[in-house]
Design an enzyme around this catalytic site. Structure first.
Site, short mmCIF file in Angstrom:
data_model
loop_
_atom_site.label_atom_id
_atom_site.label_comp_id
_atom_site.label_asym_id
_atom_site.label_seq_id
_atom_site.Cartn_x
_atom_site.Cartn_y
_atom_site.Cartn_z
N GLU A 78 -15.90 -1.57 0.08
CA GLU A 78 -16.33 -1.07 -1.23
C GLU A 78 -15.54 -1.72 -2.36
O GLU A 78 -16.09 -2.13 -3.40
CB GLU A 78 -16.18 0.46 -1.27
CG GLU A 78 -17.15 1.21 -0.37
CD GLU A 78 -16.81 1.14 1.11
OE1 GLU A 78 -17.70 1.44 1.93
OE2 GLU A 78 -15.66 0.79 1.45
N THR A 113 2.07 -2.61 8.91
CA THR A 113 2.15 -3.25 10.23
C THR A 113 3.52 -3.88 10.41
O THR A 113 3.99 -4.60 9.54
CB THR A 113 1.05 -4.31 10.39
OG1 THR A 113 -0.23 -3.70 10.21
CG2 THR A 113 1.10 -4.96 11.76
N SER A 155 -5.64 -0.32 -2.79
CA SER A 155 -5.99 -1.50 -3.57
C SER A 155 -5.62 -1.39 -5.04
O SER A 155 -5.61 -2.39 -5.76
CB SER A 155 -7.51 -1.77 -3.44
OG SER A 155 -7.84 -2.05 -2.10
N GLU A 159 -4.77 -13.40 2.81
CA GLU A 159 -4.87 -12.22 3.68
C GLU A 159 -6.32 -11.91 4.02
O GLU A 159 -6.66 -11.63 5.18
CB GLU A 159 -4.23 -11.01 3.02
CG GLU A 159 -4.33 -9.74 3.86
CD GLU A 159 -3.73 -8.52 3.18
OE1 GLU A 159 -3.85 -7.42 3.74
OE2 GLU A 159 -3.14 -8.67 2.08
N PHE A 215 0.67 2.48 6.03
CA PHE A 215 -0.16 1.52 6.76
C PHE A 215 0.55 0.16 6.88
O PHE A 215 -0.08 -0.88 6.76
CB PHE A 215 -1.54 1.35 6.11
CG PHE A 215 -2.27 2.64 5.88
CD1 PHE A 215 -2.29 3.64 6.83
CD2 PHE A 215 -2.95 2.87 4.68
CE1 PHE A 215 -2.96 4.83 6.61
CE2 PHE A 215 -3.63 4.05 4.46
CZ PHE A 215 -3.64 5.04 5.42
N THR A 219 0.83 -1.21 0.00
CA THR A 219 0.00 0.00 0.00
C THR A 219 0.86 1.26 0.00
O THR A 219 1.87 1.34 0.72
CB THR A 219 -0.91 0.01 1.23
OG1 THR A 219 -1.77 -1.12 1.18
CG2 THR A 219 -1.76 1.28 1.26
N GLU A 220 0.45 2.24 -0.79
CA GLU A 220 1.16 3.51 -0.88
C GLU A 220 0.25 4.67 -0.49
O GLU A 220 -0.98 4.54 -0.52
CB GLU A 220 1.70 3.72 -2.29
CG GLU A 220 2.71 2.66 -2.70
CD GLU A 220 3.46 2.97 -3.98
OE1 GLU A 220 4.41 2.26 -4.27
OE2 GLU A 220 3.07 3.94 -4.67
#
Length: 389
Positions: A368, A160, A134, A243, A158, A128-129
Protein backbone atom coordinates in the site's frame (compact mmCIF):
# COMPACT_ATOMS: atom_id res chain seq x y z
CA UNK A 1 21.38 -18.07 -17.60
CA UNK A 2 20.94 -14.68 -19.23
CA UNK A 3 24.10 -13.89 -21.23
CA UNK A 4 22.90 -10.28 -21.56
CA UNK A 5 23.69 -9.78 -17.87
CA UNK A 6 25.79 -12.73 -16.67
CA UNK A 7 29.29 -13.66 -17.79
CA UNK A 8 31.09 -16.97 -17.52
CA UNK A 9 32.65 -15.68 -14.28
CA UNK A 10 29.18 -15.03 -12.91
CA UNK A 11 28.17 -18.58 -13.81
CA UNK A 12 31.21 -20.07 -12.07
CA UNK A 13 30.42 -18.00 -8.99
CA UNK A 14 26.84 -19.30 -8.99
CA UNK A 15 27.98 -22.91 -9.23
CA UNK A 16 30.50 -22.44 -6.43
CA UNK A 17 27.96 -20.70 -4.18
CA UNK A 18 25.28 -23.33 -4.83
CA UNK A 19 27.76 -26.07 -3.93
CA UNK A 20 28.76 -24.21 -0.75
CA UNK A 21 25.14 -23.76 0.34
CA UNK A 22 24.35 -27.40 -0.40
CA UNK A 23 27.22 -28.62 1.78
CA UNK A 24 27.45 -26.01 4.53
CA UNK A 25 23.93 -24.58 4.96
CA UNK A 26 21.13 -26.89 3.82
CA UNK A 27 22.03 -29.73 6.26
CA UNK A 28 21.46 -27.31 9.17
CA UNK A 29 18.37 -25.45 7.96
CA UNK A 30 15.72 -27.59 9.67
CA UNK A 31 17.54 -27.25 13.00
CA UNK A 32 17.86 -23.48 12.65
CA UNK A 33 14.20 -23.19 11.65
CA UNK A 34 13.20 -25.20 14.75
CA UNK A 35 15.41 -23.32 17.21
CA UNK A 36 15.16 -19.86 15.67
CA UNK A 37 18.92 -19.53 16.06
CA UNK A 38 21.53 -19.55 13.31
CA UNK A 39 24.75 -21.00 14.69
CA UNK A 40 27.69 -18.62 14.70
CA UNK A 41 30.06 -20.81 12.70
CA UNK A 42 28.21 -20.18 9.44
CA UNK A 43 28.80 -16.42 9.63
CA UNK A 44 32.54 -17.02 9.75
CA UNK A 45 32.33 -19.43 6.79
CA UNK A 46 30.42 -16.88 4.71
CA UNK A 47 33.08 -14.33 5.60
CA UNK A 48 35.94 -16.66 4.69
CA UNK A 49 34.34 -17.27 1.28
CA UNK A 50 34.00 -13.52 0.65
CA UNK A 51 30.21 -13.61 0.32
CA UNK A 52 29.65 -10.63 2.63
CA UNK A 53 32.14 -8.49 0.75
CA UNK A 54 30.77 -8.70 -2.78
CA UNK A 55 29.87 -5.00 -2.83
CA UNK A 56 32.62 -3.77 -0.49
CA UNK A 57 35.79 -2.05 -1.67
CA UNK A 58 38.95 -4.15 -1.65
CA UNK A 59 40.58 -1.65 0.72
CA UNK A 60 38.31 -2.93 3.48
CA UNK A 61 38.57 -6.62 2.70
CA UNK A 62 35.83 -6.86 0.08
CA UNK A 63 35.82 -7.92 -3.55
CA UNK A 64 34.34 -4.81 -5.20
CA UNK A 65 32.23 -6.80 -7.67
CA UNK A 66 29.32 -5.65 -9.84
CA UNK A 67 25.73 -5.96 -8.67
CA UNK A 68 25.00 -9.09 -10.66
CA UNK A 69 27.12 -11.03 -8.18
CA UNK A 70 24.73 -9.74 -5.54
CA UNK A 71 21.80 -10.97 -7.67
CA UNK A 72 23.32 -14.46 -7.74
CA UNK A 73 23.95 -14.34 -3.98
CA UNK A 74 20.30 -13.46 -3.32
CA UNK A 75 18.87 -15.94 -5.83
CA UNK A 76 20.87 -18.88 -4.53
CA UNK A 77 20.00 -18.08 -0.91
CA UNK A 78 16.32 -18.52 -1.77
CA UNK A 79 17.00 -22.09 -2.89
CA UNK A 80 17.90 -23.23 0.64
CA UNK A 81 14.18 -22.79 1.42
CA UNK A 82 14.56 -20.71 4.55
CA UNK A 83 13.44 -17.14 4.16
CA UNK A 84 14.73 -16.49 7.67
CA UNK A 85 18.25 -17.69 6.99
CA UNK A 86 18.38 -15.78 3.72
CA UNK A 87 17.08 -12.64 5.43
CA UNK A 88 19.71 -12.82 8.17
CA UNK A 89 22.46 -12.97 5.55
CA UNK A 90 21.19 -10.24 3.23
CA UNK A 91 20.03 -7.94 6.07
CA UNK A 92 23.61 -8.00 7.33
CA UNK A 93 25.20 -7.51 3.91
CA UNK A 94 22.67 -5.20 2.23
CA UNK A 95 20.94 -3.31 5.03
CA UNK A 96 23.58 -2.74 7.70
CA UNK A 97 26.67 -2.97 5.52
CA UNK A 98 25.20 -0.77 2.77
CA UNK A 99 25.32 2.16 5.18
CA UNK A 100 28.87 1.30 6.25
CA UNK A 101 29.99 1.01 2.62
CA UNK A 102 28.47 4.33 1.58
CA UNK A 103 28.39 6.56 4.64
CA UNK A 104 30.97 5.45 7.21
CA UNK A 105 34.33 7.20 7.56
CA UNK A 106 37.66 5.39 7.42
CA UNK A 107 37.89 4.70 11.14
CA UNK A 108 34.30 3.42 11.26
CA UNK A 109 34.94 1.15 8.30
CA UNK A 110 38.02 -0.33 9.96
CA UNK A 111 36.10 -0.91 13.20
CA UNK A 112 32.84 -2.25 11.72
CA UNK A 113 32.96 -2.81 7.96
CA UNK A 114 36.02 -5.04 7.72
CA UNK A 115 34.86 -7.28 10.61
CA UNK A 116 31.44 -7.44 8.91
CA UNK A 117 33.03 -8.58 5.64
CA UNK A 118 34.87 -11.29 7.59
CA UNK A 119 31.74 -12.48 9.40
CA UNK A 120 33.23 -11.44 12.75
CA UNK A 121 30.56 -8.81 13.46
CA UNK A 122 26.88 -9.12 12.58
CA UNK A 123 24.92 -5.99 11.79
CA UNK A 124 21.29 -4.91 11.69
CA UNK A 125 19.42 -1.79 10.60
CA UNK A 126 17.23 0.07 13.09
CA UNK A 127 14.73 2.38 11.40
CA UNK A 128 11.22 0.98 11.94
CA UNK A 129 9.55 1.82 15.25
CA UNK A 130 6.54 0.36 17.08
CA UNK A 131 4.56 3.52 16.32
CA UNK A 132 5.33 3.69 12.60
CA UNK A 133 7.26 1.92 9.88
CA UNK A 134 7.43 3.76 6.57
CA UNK A 135 6.81 7.12 8.29
CA UNK A 136 10.52 7.61 8.85
CA UNK A 137 10.18 11.33 9.60
CA UNK A 138 7.78 10.50 12.43
CA UNK A 139 10.25 8.42 14.43
CA UNK A 140 10.47 9.07 18.18
CA UNK A 141 13.89 7.69 19.09
CA UNK A 142 16.16 10.55 20.18
CA UNK A 143 19.91 11.12 20.45
CA UNK A 144 21.02 14.02 22.68
CA UNK A 145 24.62 15.27 22.59
CA UNK A 146 26.42 15.14 25.93
CA UNK A 147 30.07 16.08 25.56
CA UNK A 148 31.85 13.41 23.53
CA UNK A 149 28.81 11.12 23.60
CA UNK A 150 25.18 10.93 22.54
CA UNK A 151 22.49 9.61 24.87
CA UNK A 152 19.94 7.53 22.97
CA UNK A 153 16.40 6.75 24.10
CA UNK A 154 13.64 5.03 22.18
CA UNK A 155 12.75 1.75 20.54
CA UNK A 156 12.88 -0.06 17.19
CA UNK A 157 10.96 -3.11 16.01
CA UNK A 158 10.99 -5.82 13.32
CA UNK A 159 14.80 -5.69 13.38
CA UNK A 160 16.37 -8.68 11.59
CA UNK A 161 19.54 -9.79 13.45
CA UNK A 162 18.52 -7.63 16.38
CA UNK A 163 18.79 -10.38 19.01
CA UNK A 164 22.10 -12.01 18.14
CA UNK A 165 23.72 -9.16 16.20
CA UNK A 166 26.73 -7.14 17.33
CA UNK A 167 25.84 -3.65 16.15
CA UNK A 168 22.91 -1.63 14.86
CA UNK A 169 22.89 1.11 12.23
CA UNK A 170 20.43 3.23 14.18
CA UNK A 171 18.32 6.18 13.08
CA UNK A 172 17.48 8.72 15.77
CA UNK A 173 16.38 12.34 16.01
CA UNK A 174 19.12 14.73 17.02
CA UNK A 175 16.79 17.69 16.43
CA UNK A 176 13.13 16.68 16.98
CA UNK A 177 11.92 20.13 15.84
CA UNK A 178 13.50 19.81 12.38
CA UNK A 179 11.33 17.01 10.97
CA UNK A 180 13.19 14.78 8.53
CA UNK A 181 16.15 17.17 8.57
CA UNK A 182 16.69 16.35 12.25
CA UNK A 183 17.42 12.63 11.79
CA UNK A 184 20.93 11.24 12.21
CA UNK A 185 22.49 7.78 11.88
CA UNK A 186 24.64 6.12 14.54
CA UNK A 187 26.53 2.85 14.88
CA UNK A 188 25.42 1.37 18.21
CA UNK A 189 27.05 -1.66 19.78
CA UNK A 190 24.25 -3.95 20.90
CA UNK A 191 26.12 -4.99 24.04
CA UNK A 192 26.05 -1.37 25.27
CA UNK A 193 24.54 -0.71 28.68
CA UNK A 194 20.86 0.16 28.33
CA UNK A 195 20.20 -1.85 25.15
CA UNK A 196 17.69 -4.69 25.47
CA UNK A 197 16.26 -7.02 22.82
CA UNK A 198 12.98 -8.95 22.82
CA UNK A 199 12.66 -11.74 20.26
CA UNK A 200 9.47 -11.64 18.18
CA UNK A 201 7.51 -14.81 17.41
CA UNK A 202 6.85 -14.72 13.66
CA UNK A 203 4.58 -16.61 11.27
CA UNK A 204 7.49 -17.27 8.92
CA UNK A 205 11.19 -16.49 8.61
CA UNK A 206 11.56 -18.74 11.65
CA UNK A 207 15.35 -19.18 11.44
CA UNK A 208 16.09 -15.47 11.72
CA UNK A 209 16.09 -13.52 14.96
CA UNK A 210 13.75 -10.56 14.67
CA UNK A 211 13.77 -8.17 17.60
CA UNK A 212 12.14 -5.27 19.27
CA UNK A 213 15.04 -3.19 20.56
CA UNK A 214 14.81 -0.77 23.49
CA UNK A 215 17.35 1.97 24.19
CA UNK A 216 17.36 3.34 27.74
CA UNK A 217 19.89 6.15 28.20
CA UNK A 218 22.36 4.36 25.95
CA UNK A 219 25.65 6.24 25.68
CA UNK A 220 27.25 6.15 22.24
CA UNK A 221 30.58 7.80 21.36
CA UNK A 222 30.16 10.87 19.17
CA UNK A 223 32.67 9.24 16.83
CA UNK A 224 29.96 6.67 15.99
CA UNK A 225 27.83 9.33 14.28
CA UNK A 226 27.77 8.61 10.54
CA UNK A 227 28.36 11.65 8.39
CA UNK A 228 27.09 14.67 10.26
CA UNK A 229 23.95 15.50 12.19
CA UNK A 230 20.81 15.77 10.07
CA UNK A 231 22.01 13.53 7.22
CA UNK A 232 20.16 10.41 8.38
CA UNK A 233 16.99 10.84 6.36
CA UNK A 234 19.00 11.29 3.17
CA UNK A 235 21.03 8.16 3.92
CA UNK A 236 17.88 6.13 4.61
CA UNK A 237 16.06 7.25 1.46
CA UNK A 238 19.09 6.47 -0.69
CA UNK A 239 19.34 2.95 0.77
CA UNK A 240 15.62 2.21 0.31
CA UNK A 241 16.00 1.67 -3.45
CA UNK A 242 18.53 -1.12 -2.94
CA UNK A 243 16.51 -2.69 -0.11
CA UNK A 244 13.38 -2.83 -2.24
CA UNK A 245 15.24 -4.20 -5.24
CA UNK A 246 16.78 -6.87 -3.00
CA UNK A 247 13.31 -7.92 -1.88
CA UNK A 248 12.08 -7.96 -5.50
CA UNK A 249 14.96 -10.25 -6.49
CA UNK A 250 14.31 -12.48 -3.48
CA UNK A 251 10.69 -12.76 -4.57
CA UNK A 252 11.30 -13.80 -8.18
CA UNK A 253 13.93 -16.31 -7.03
CA UNK A 254 11.59 -17.73 -4.39
CA UNK A 255 8.82 -18.11 -6.95
CA UNK A 256 11.17 -19.74 -9.45
CA UNK A 257 12.27 -22.32 -6.86
CA UNK A 258 8.65 -23.02 -5.85
CA UNK A 259 7.70 -23.60 -9.48
CA UNK A 260 10.66 -25.93 -10.02
CA UNK A 261 9.70 -28.00 -6.99
CA UNK A 262 6.03 -28.10 -7.98
CA UNK A 263 6.85 -29.16 -11.54
CA UNK A 264 9.03 -32.00 -10.27
CA UNK A 265 6.30 -33.16 -7.90
CA UNK A 266 3.62 -32.95 -10.59
CA UNK A 267 5.72 -35.06 -12.97
CA UNK A 268 5.90 -37.84 -10.38
CA UNK A 269 2.44 -37.69 -8.79
CA UNK A 270 -0.13 -39.79 -10.66
CA UNK A 271 -3.91 -39.92 -10.52
CA UNK A 272 -6.19 -41.98 -12.75
CA UNK A 273 -3.16 -43.48 -14.46
CA UNK A 274 -1.31 -40.33 -15.53
CA UNK A 275 0.93 -37.64 -13.99
CA UNK A 276 -0.97 -34.62 -12.74
CA UNK A 277 1.12 -32.37 -14.98
CA UNK A 278 -1.00 -33.71 -17.85
CA UNK A 279 -4.20 -32.11 -16.57
CA UNK A 280 -4.92 -28.92 -18.49
CA UNK A 281 -6.33 -27.05 -15.49
CA UNK A 282 -3.07 -27.54 -13.60
CA UNK A 283 -0.74 -27.12 -16.60
CA UNK A 284 -2.22 -23.75 -17.55
CA UNK A 285 -2.22 -22.50 -13.96
CA UNK A 286 1.45 -23.39 -13.67
CA UNK A 287 2.20 -21.65 -16.97
CA UNK A 288 0.53 -18.49 -15.66
CA UNK A 289 2.80 -18.61 -12.61
CA UNK A 290 5.91 -19.21 -14.69
CA UNK A 291 5.08 -16.34 -17.05
CA UNK A 292 4.47 -13.93 -14.16
CA UNK A 293 7.69 -15.00 -12.48
CA UNK A 294 9.74 -14.56 -15.65
CA UNK A 295 8.31 -11.11 -16.33
CA UNK A 296 9.34 -9.98 -12.85
CA UNK A 297 12.73 -11.65 -13.16
CA UNK A 298 13.59 -9.94 -16.44
CA UNK A 299 12.31 -6.59 -15.14
CA UNK A 300 14.42 -6.95 -12.00
CA UNK A 301 17.54 -7.72 -14.02
CA UNK A 302 16.93 -4.56 -16.02
CA UNK A 303 16.66 -2.49 -12.85
CA UNK A 304 19.89 -4.01 -11.52
CA UNK A 305 21.57 -3.07 -14.80
CA UNK A 306 20.48 0.55 -14.34
CA UNK A 307 21.55 0.65 -10.69
CA UNK A 308 24.88 -0.90 -11.59
CA UNK A 309 25.48 2.06 -13.92
CA UNK A 310 24.78 4.49 -11.09
CA UNK A 311 21.20 5.46 -11.93
CA UNK A 312 18.88 6.41 -9.06
CA UNK A 313 16.12 3.85 -9.61
CA UNK A 314 13.53 4.79 -6.98
CA UNK A 315 10.52 4.21 -9.22
CA UNK A 316 11.87 1.04 -10.79
CA UNK A 317 12.97 -0.53 -7.49
CA UNK A 318 9.62 0.30 -5.90
CA UNK A 319 7.78 -1.36 -8.80
CA UNK A 320 10.15 -4.33 -8.49
CA UNK A 321 9.25 -4.98 -4.88
CA UNK A 322 5.54 -4.27 -5.34
CA UNK A 323 4.95 -6.59 -8.29
CA UNK A 324 7.51 -9.29 -7.51
CA UNK A 325 6.41 -9.89 -3.92
CA UNK A 326 2.74 -10.02 -4.84
CA UNK A 327 3.57 -12.38 -7.70
CA UNK A 328 5.59 -14.66 -5.40
CA UNK A 329 2.71 -14.82 -2.93
CA UNK A 330 0.36 -15.97 -5.69
CA UNK A 331 2.87 -18.51 -6.99
CA UNK A 332 3.44 -19.95 -3.51
CA UNK A 333 -0.33 -20.24 -3.01
CA UNK A 334 -0.79 -22.06 -6.32
CA UNK A 335 2.21 -24.34 -5.89
CA UNK A 336 0.98 -25.42 -2.47
CA UNK A 337 -2.36 -26.23 -4.11
CA UNK A 338 -0.61 -28.37 -6.74
CA UNK A 339 0.67 -30.60 -3.93
CA UNK A 340 -2.83 -31.11 -2.54
CA UNK A 341 -2.81 -32.35 1.06
CA UNK A 342 0.96 -32.78 1.01
CA UNK A 343 1.34 -29.05 0.47
CA UNK A 344 -0.17 -28.53 3.92
CA UNK A 345 2.29 -30.89 5.62
CA UNK A 346 5.41 -29.39 7.21
CA UNK A 347 7.54 -32.32 6.01
CA UNK A 348 7.16 -30.94 2.49
CA UNK A 349 8.88 -27.64 1.59
CA UNK A 350 5.85 -25.77 0.28
CA UNK A 351 4.37 -25.03 3.72
CA UNK A 352 7.50 -23.13 4.75
CA UNK A 353 7.73 -21.38 1.38
CA UNK A 354 4.12 -20.29 1.72
CA UNK A 355 4.66 -18.84 5.20
CA UNK A 356 7.97 -17.20 4.38
CA UNK A 357 6.66 -15.62 1.19
CA UNK A 358 3.89 -13.76 3.01
CA UNK A 359 6.33 -11.25 4.48
CA UNK A 360 7.25 -10.02 1.00
CA UNK A 361 4.37 -7.56 0.54
CA UNK A 362 4.81 -6.31 4.15
CA UNK A 363 8.50 -5.90 5.00
CA UNK A 364 10.58 -3.06 3.59
CA UNK A 365 7.45 -1.02 2.85
CA UNK A 366 3.98 -2.47 2.47
CA UNK A 367 2.41 -2.78 -0.96
CA UNK A 368 0.00 0.00 0.00
CA UNK A 369 2.85 2.37 0.86
CA UNK A 370 4.71 1.46 -2.34
CA UNK A 371 1.66 2.18 -4.49
CA UNK A 372 1.41 5.63 -2.95
CA UNK A 373 5.11 6.30 -3.66
CA UNK A 374 4.62 5.27 -7.29
CA UNK A 375 1.44 7.36 -7.51
CA UNK A 376 3.35 10.43 -6.37
CA UNK A 377 5.92 9.82 -9.10
CA UNK A 378 3.63 9.08 -12.04
CA UNK A 379 0.55 11.16 -11.11
CA UNK A 380 1.90 14.03 -8.96
CA UNK A 381 5.17 14.22 -10.97
CA UNK A 382 7.30 14.09 -7.82
CA UNK A 383 10.99 13.70 -8.66
CA UNK A 384 13.48 11.72 -6.61
CA UNK A 385 17.10 12.65 -7.20
CA UNK A 386 20.33 11.15 -5.93
CA UNK A 387 21.17 12.99 -2.68
CA UNK A 388 24.00 15.51 -2.88
CA UNK A 389 26.80 15.53 -0.32
Amino acid sequence: MQSMYFTEEHQLFRESLRDFLSKEVIPHIDKWEATGTIESFIWKKFGEMGYFGLATDEAYGGLGLDLFYTVIFLEELQRVNSGGFAAAMWAHAYLAMTHLNKNANHEQKLAYLTPSVNGEKIGCLGVTEPFGGSDVAGMRTTAVRDGDEYIINGSKTFITNGVYGDYCILAAKTDPSAGNKGISIFIVDLDSKGVSASKLNKLGWRASDTAELAFDNVRVPASNLMGCEGKGFTFIMEAFALERLVMGINAHARAEYALEYAMQYMSERETFGKPINQYQALRHRLVDGHASMDLCKQYNYGVVYKMNKGEYVVREATISKLKSTEMADKVAYDCLQFLGGYGYIEDYPMARMFRDSRLGPIGGGTSEILKEIIAKIIIDKKEYRLPKD
